[in-house]
Design a protein around this motif. Structure first.
Motif, PDB file in Angstrom:
ATOM      1  N   ILE A   8       2.544  -6.346 -14.249  1.00 45.74           N
ATOM      2  CA  ILE A   8       1.100  -5.848 -14.133  1.00 45.74           C
ATOM      3  C   ILE A   8       0.854  -5.437 -12.564  1.00 45.74           C
ATOM      4  O   ILE A   8       1.120  -6.266 -11.819  1.00 45.74           O
ATOM      5  CB  ILE A   8       0.102  -6.729 -14.563  1.00 45.74           C
ATOM      6  N   PHE A   9       0.525  -4.311 -12.547  1.00 42.59           N
ATOM      7  CA  PHE A   9       0.297  -3.560 -11.224  1.00 42.59           C
ATOM      8  C   PHE A   9      -1.270  -3.204 -11.238  1.00 42.59           C
ATOM      9  O   PHE A   9      -1.886  -2.704 -12.055  1.00 42.59           O
ATOM     10  CB  PHE A   9       1.152  -2.180 -11.371  1.00 42.59           C
ATOM     11  N   PHE A  10      -1.881  -4.024 -10.311  1.00 33.34           N
ATOM     12  CA  PHE A  10      -3.099  -3.899 -10.039  1.00 33.34           C
ATOM     13  C   PHE A  10      -3.586  -2.885  -8.833  1.00 33.34           C
ATOM     14  O   PHE A  10      -3.094  -3.049  -7.508  1.00 33.34           O
ATOM     15  CB  PHE A  10      -3.936  -5.181  -9.527  1.00 33.34           C
ATOM     16  N   THR A  30       1.016  13.136  -4.744  1.00 28.66           N
ATOM     17  CA  THR A  30       2.558  13.012  -5.070  1.00 28.66           C
ATOM     18  C   THR A  30       2.769  11.799  -6.080  1.00 28.66           C
ATOM     19  O   THR A  30       1.738  10.902  -6.118  1.00 28.66           O
ATOM     20  CB  THR A  30       3.478  13.120  -3.780  1.00 28.66           C
ATOM     21  N   GLY A  31       4.004  11.366  -6.367  1.00 31.62           N
ATOM     22  CA  GLY A  31       4.393  10.155  -6.652  1.00 31.62           C
ATOM     23  C   GLY A  31       4.043   8.952  -5.808  1.00 31.62           C
ATOM     24  O   GLY A  31       3.924   7.765  -6.301  1.00 31.62           O
ATOM     25  N   GLY A  32       4.333   9.367  -4.382  1.00 30.24           N
ATOM     26  CA  GLY A  32       4.162   8.397  -3.355  1.00 30.24           C
ATOM     27  C   GLY A  32       5.080   8.677  -2.365  1.00 30.24           C
ATOM     28  O   GLY A  32       6.235   8.994  -2.675  1.00 30.24           O
ATOM     29  N   TYR A  80      -4.969  -0.164 -13.644  1.00 38.47           N
ATOM     30  CA  TYR A  80      -3.877  -0.898 -14.206  1.00 38.47           C
ATOM     31  C   TYR A  80      -2.789  -0.237 -14.380  1.00 38.47           C
ATOM     32  O   TYR A  80      -2.778   0.757 -14.883  1.00 38.47           O
ATOM     33  CB  TYR A  80      -3.954  -1.784 -15.649  1.00 38.47           C
ATOM     34  N   ASN A  81      -1.384  -0.555 -14.014  1.00 37.52           N
ATOM     35  CA  ASN A  81      -0.293  -0.030 -14.595  1.00 37.52           C
ATOM     36  C   ASN A  81       0.468  -1.007 -15.248  1.00 37.52           C
ATOM     37  O   ASN A  81       0.419  -1.978 -14.998  1.00 37.52           O
ATOM     38  CB  ASN A  81       0.536   0.923 -13.321  1.00 37.52           C
ATOM     39  N   CYS A  82       1.263  -0.705 -16.169  1.00 32.65           N
ATOM     40  CA  CYS A  82       2.041  -1.624 -16.884  1.00 32.65           C
ATOM     41  C   CYS A  82       3.363  -1.829 -16.587  1.00 32.65           C
ATOM     42  O   CYS A  82       4.383  -2.315 -17.313  1.00 32.65           O
ATOM     43  CB  CYS A  82       1.851  -1.336 -18.439  1.00 32.65           C
ATOM     44  N   ARG A  83       3.850  -1.440 -15.174  1.00 38.37           N
ATOM     45  CA  ARG A  83       5.018  -1.451 -14.473  1.00 38.37           C
ATOM     46  C   ARG A  83       4.932  -1.670 -13.171  1.00 38.37           C
ATOM     47  O   ARG A  83       3.822  -1.585 -12.725  1.00 38.37           O
ATOM     48  CB  ARG A  83       5.717   0.049 -14.949  1.00 38.37           C
ATOM     49  N   MET A  84       6.039  -1.500 -12.627  1.00 34.79           N
ATOM     50  CA  MET A  84       6.116  -1.721 -10.876  1.00 34.79           C
ATOM     51  C   MET A  84       5.805  -0.193 -10.473  1.00 34.79           C
ATOM     52  O   MET A  84       5.934   0.931 -11.195  1.00 34.79           O
ATOM     53  CB  MET A  84       7.208  -2.066 -10.274  1.00 34.79           C
ATOM     54  N   GLY A  85       5.276  -0.206  -9.229  1.00 31.71           N
ATOM     55  CA  GLY A  85       4.989   1.240  -8.424  1.00 31.71           C
ATOM     56  C   GLY A  85       6.291   1.528  -8.049  1.00 31.71           C
ATOM     57  O   GLY A  85       7.346   1.019  -7.632  1.00 31.71           O
ATOM     58  N   ASP A  86       6.216   3.031  -7.711  1.00 34.44           N
ATOM     59  CA  ASP A  86       7.310   3.574  -7.057  1.00 34.44           C
ATOM     60  C   ASP A  86       6.581   4.630  -6.058  1.00 34.44           C
ATOM     61  O   ASP A  86       5.954   5.438  -6.368  1.00 34.44           O
ATOM     62  CB  ASP A  86       8.113   4.413  -7.998  1.00 34.44           C
ATOM     63  N   PRO A  87       6.639   4.336  -4.854  1.00 36.37           N
ATOM     64  CA  PRO A  87       7.607   3.443  -3.998  1.00 36.37           C
ATOM     65  C   PRO A  87       7.373   2.185  -3.530  1.00 36.37           C
ATOM     66  O   PRO A  87       8.095   1.493  -2.724  1.00 36.37           O
ATOM     67  CB  PRO A  87       7.834   4.311  -2.675  1.00 36.37           C
ATOM     68  N   GLU A  88       6.326   1.705  -4.199  1.00 37.84           N
ATOM     69  CA  GLU A  88       5.902   0.259  -3.774  1.00 37.84           C
ATOM     70  C   GLU A  88       7.116  -0.723  -3.979  1.00 37.84           C
ATOM     71  O   GLU A  88       7.121  -1.824  -3.335  1.00 37.84           O
ATOM     72  CB  GLU A  88       4.557  -0.320  -4.707  1.00 37.84           C
ATOM     73  N   THR A  89       8.038  -0.579  -5.231  1.00 34.89           N
ATOM     74  CA  THR A  89       8.990  -1.384  -5.458  1.00 34.89           C
ATOM     75  C   THR A  89       9.945  -1.483  -4.245  1.00 34.89           C
ATOM     76  O   THR A  89      10.678  -2.496  -3.954  1.00 34.89           O
ATOM     77  CB  THR A  89       9.689  -0.885  -6.741  1.00 34.89           C
ATOM     78  N   LYS A  97       0.724  -1.214   0.126  1.00 33.85           N
ATOM     79  CA  LYS A  97       0.107   0.046   0.005  1.00 33.85           C
ATOM     80  C   LYS A  97       0.907   1.191   0.003  1.00 33.85           C
ATOM     81  O   LYS A  97       1.925   1.368   0.696  1.00 33.85           O
ATOM     82  CB  LYS A  97      -0.804  -0.091   1.445  1.00 33.85           C
ATOM     83  N   ASP A  98       0.606   2.000  -0.919  1.00 30.50           N
ATOM     84  CA  ASP A  98       1.527   3.277  -0.870  1.00 30.50           C
ATOM     85  C   ASP A  98       0.470   4.549  -0.324  1.00 30.50           C
ATOM     86  O   ASP A  98      -0.757   4.420  -0.210  1.00 30.50           O
ATOM     87  CB  ASP A  98       2.053   3.705  -2.128  1.00 30.50           C
ATOM     88  N   TYR A  99       1.263   5.506  -0.051  1.00 30.66           N
ATOM     89  CA  TYR A  99       0.733   6.913   0.437  1.00 30.66           C
ATOM     90  C   TYR A  99       0.894   8.040  -0.470  1.00 30.66           C
ATOM     91  O   TYR A  99       2.101   8.607  -0.556  1.00 30.66           O
ATOM     92  CB  TYR A  99       1.242   7.263   1.968  1.00 30.66           C
ATOM     93  N   LYS A 100      -0.245   8.451  -1.040  1.00 29.39           N
ATOM     94  CA  LYS A 100       0.064   9.407  -2.458  1.00 29.39           C
ATOM     95  C   LYS A 100       0.046  10.898  -2.188  1.00 29.39           C
ATOM     96  O   LYS A 100       0.502  11.445  -2.790  1.00 29.39           O
ATOM     97  CB  LYS A 100      -0.963   9.279  -3.175  1.00 29.39           C
ATOM     98  N   ARG A 101      -0.679  11.230  -0.889  1.00 28.91           N
ATOM     99  CA  ARG A 101      -0.706  12.536  -0.768  1.00 28.91           C
ATOM    100  C   ARG A 101       0.383  13.145  -0.035  1.00 28.91           C
ATOM    101  O   ARG A 101       0.938  12.546   0.847  1.00 28.91           O
ATOM    102  CB  ARG A 101      -2.049  12.864   0.201  1.00 28.91           C
TER     103      ARG A 101
HETATM  104  N1  GLY Z   1       3.138   4.746  -6.330  1.00 29.92           N
HETATM  105  C1  GLY Z   1       1.983   4.949  -7.405  1.00 29.92           C
HETATM  106  C2  GLY Z   1       2.581   4.567  -8.957  1.00 29.92           C
HETATM  107  O1  GLY Z   1       3.544   4.261  -8.764  1.00 29.92           O
HETATM  108  O2  GLY Z   1       1.789   4.599  -9.592  1.00 29.92           O
END
Ligand code: GLY
Ligand code: AMP
Length: 423
Positions: free
Chosen positions: A274-276, A231-233, A290-299, A217-221
């Protein structure tokens, strides 16, 4: 094998950190990378969307596998470029081709895919400037708040959630007729609002079988208590503590499997992540995106929890042999807290010296916007460093990150002190 990672964020540093540990690695390259990746491999000063320049680098350095970090090169067709260029056709590209990358690059494409394959998601309709009036009527038929999404990529800013009907109509008009988000909002998807808690699941797939990666789980705000601008995360935790096995089984059966099967039915090849982006509504998962890549900062929390040789999994993906592989996770939690430049996500300064990083022990600093100049470590972006720690649970991991953060400083440094507050 020589490997190239494309991108320059904390995600790419985490990939580099993990791939560097593989016995299968010969030389590691990162383009353009940051001060952190420079400690693990060779940074190439190339833009990930400059395909011709990448081609030259891949040939010169005998690179056999390319991991695409961000979405932009994928949506612009980097995989297709490699596939259709004689000298590159045997290079493995981790990331889907242009057509499949629309799962992220076009909200409407993603919605139509989910409807076609009966994957749970919010009800929606899409509109252009030619049927603006129909858009108003659709808004009138919904309950507030109203969710308006620019169809195309808008650097994470293309989603508006609005309480007031008249304001929603006004914004719809701005998006469609005044190009509020540029060409990305020439089409707008209006969605039913879903109320619940968000989490993200990730798979690596070769288009036939898939391997589940740890969830997060990320924190976007930007602001504490999830307030302020997106933000990006700003931080992430893995695993997500509020879901049980029964829920994750639902995610697998109702979302992950139908997605992989849907790609196969539609004859869409897919090699990559695949990022759900999910929301838990009651006890049911629904797909937000969907995202077609990994998340940042989830990775930065997902990768540290993987025990298996990651490069081996990536090679198997390229060779369509993922069904022969299994993955092992660490039992521990991993959490990360992002240190950002003052002002981010709006205007901020770069070039501030970063102090104290060598004092950090028992956490892993994943660099994002950093650069080394004249032997000094300087800030070079909005998100600067993600401080990742392990713990028996997310609280213990976060405590370690927050302890280590007290040793680090740079002019204007900001971070959220409440990552995990809602768990
Ligand atoms: N942290 C959200 C994203 O990478 O899209
Ligand atoms: P997206 O770019 O589609 O991930 O949307 C950005 C954020 O907007 C998501 O992370 C959610 O917090 C929120 N969001 C998007 N769609 C919905 C929806 N249908 N209902 C509630 N929140 C949403």
């Amino acid at each position: 094998m020589n490997v190239l990672i494309l991108g320059s964020g904390g995600r790419e540093h985490a990939f580099a950190w993990k791939i560097k540990q593989s016995n299968l690695l010969n030389k590691l390259f990162i383009a353009p990378g940051n001060a952190g990746t420079a400690q693990l491999g060779v940074n190439l000063n190339l833009n990930p969307t400059n395909f011709e320049a990448l081609k030259e680098a891949v040939i010169n350095h005998n690179i056999k596998l390319v991991v695409v970090g961000p979405e932009d090169p994928l949506v612009r067709g980097i995989h297709d470029f490699f596939k259709h260029t004689k000298e590159l056709e045997n290079t493995i590209v981790i990331g889907p081709q242009k057509y499949a990358a629309q799962l992220e690059g076009s909200k409407e494409f993603a919605k139509e895919f989910m409807y076609r394959h009966k994957i749970p998601t919010a009800a929606y309709q899409s509109f252009t400037k030619n049927n603006l009036e129909a858009g108003y009527s659709f808004l009138e038929s919904l309950n507030p708040p109203y969710v308006l999404k620019a169809d195309g990529l808008a650097a994470g800013k293309g989603v508006l959630i609005i309480e007031d009907l008249e304001e929603a109509k006004y914004e719809l008009k701005e998006m469609l007729t005044k190009q509020k988000f540029g060409a990305a909002s020439a089409k707008v998807v209006i969605e039913e609002f879903l109320d619940g808690i968000e989490l993200s699941c990730f798979v690596l797939t070769d288009g036939d079988s898939y391997i589940k990666l740890p969830n997060a789980k990320d924190y976007k705000r930007i602001g504490e208590g999830d307030t302020g601008l997106n933000t990006g995360g700003m931080g992430a935790v893995s695993p997500v503590p509020f879901v049980d096995k029964a829920f994750l089984d639902k995610v697998e059966n109702k979302v992950i499997k139908p997605t992989i099967e849907g790609l196969k039915k539609d004859k869409i090849p897919y090699k990559g992540f695949i990022f759900f982006g999910l929301i838990k509504v009651g006890n049911q998962p629904k797909v937000i995106e969907y995202n077609c890549r990994m998340g940042d900062p989830e990775t930065e929390v997902v990768i540290p929890r993987i025990e298996t040789d990651f490069l081996e999994l990536l090679i198997a993906t390229g060779n369509s042999e993922l069904s022969k592989k299994t993955i092992k996770f660490k039992e521990e939690s991993a959490c990360t807290v992002m240190l950002v430049s003052g002002g981010y996500p709006e205007a901020y300064d770069k070039g501030k010296q970063i102090f104290g990083l060598p004092e950090v022990t028992s956490s892993i600093p994943f660099h994002a916007g950093t650069i080394t100049q004249n032997n000094q470590l300087l800030t070079n972006g909005g998100r600067v460093i993600a401080i990742t720690s392990y713990g028996r649970n997310f609280k213990e991991a976060l405590q370690k990150s927050y302890q280590n953060i007290t040793k680090i400083s740079f002019d204007g440094m900001n971070y959220r002190k409440d990552i995990g507050f809602d768990l």
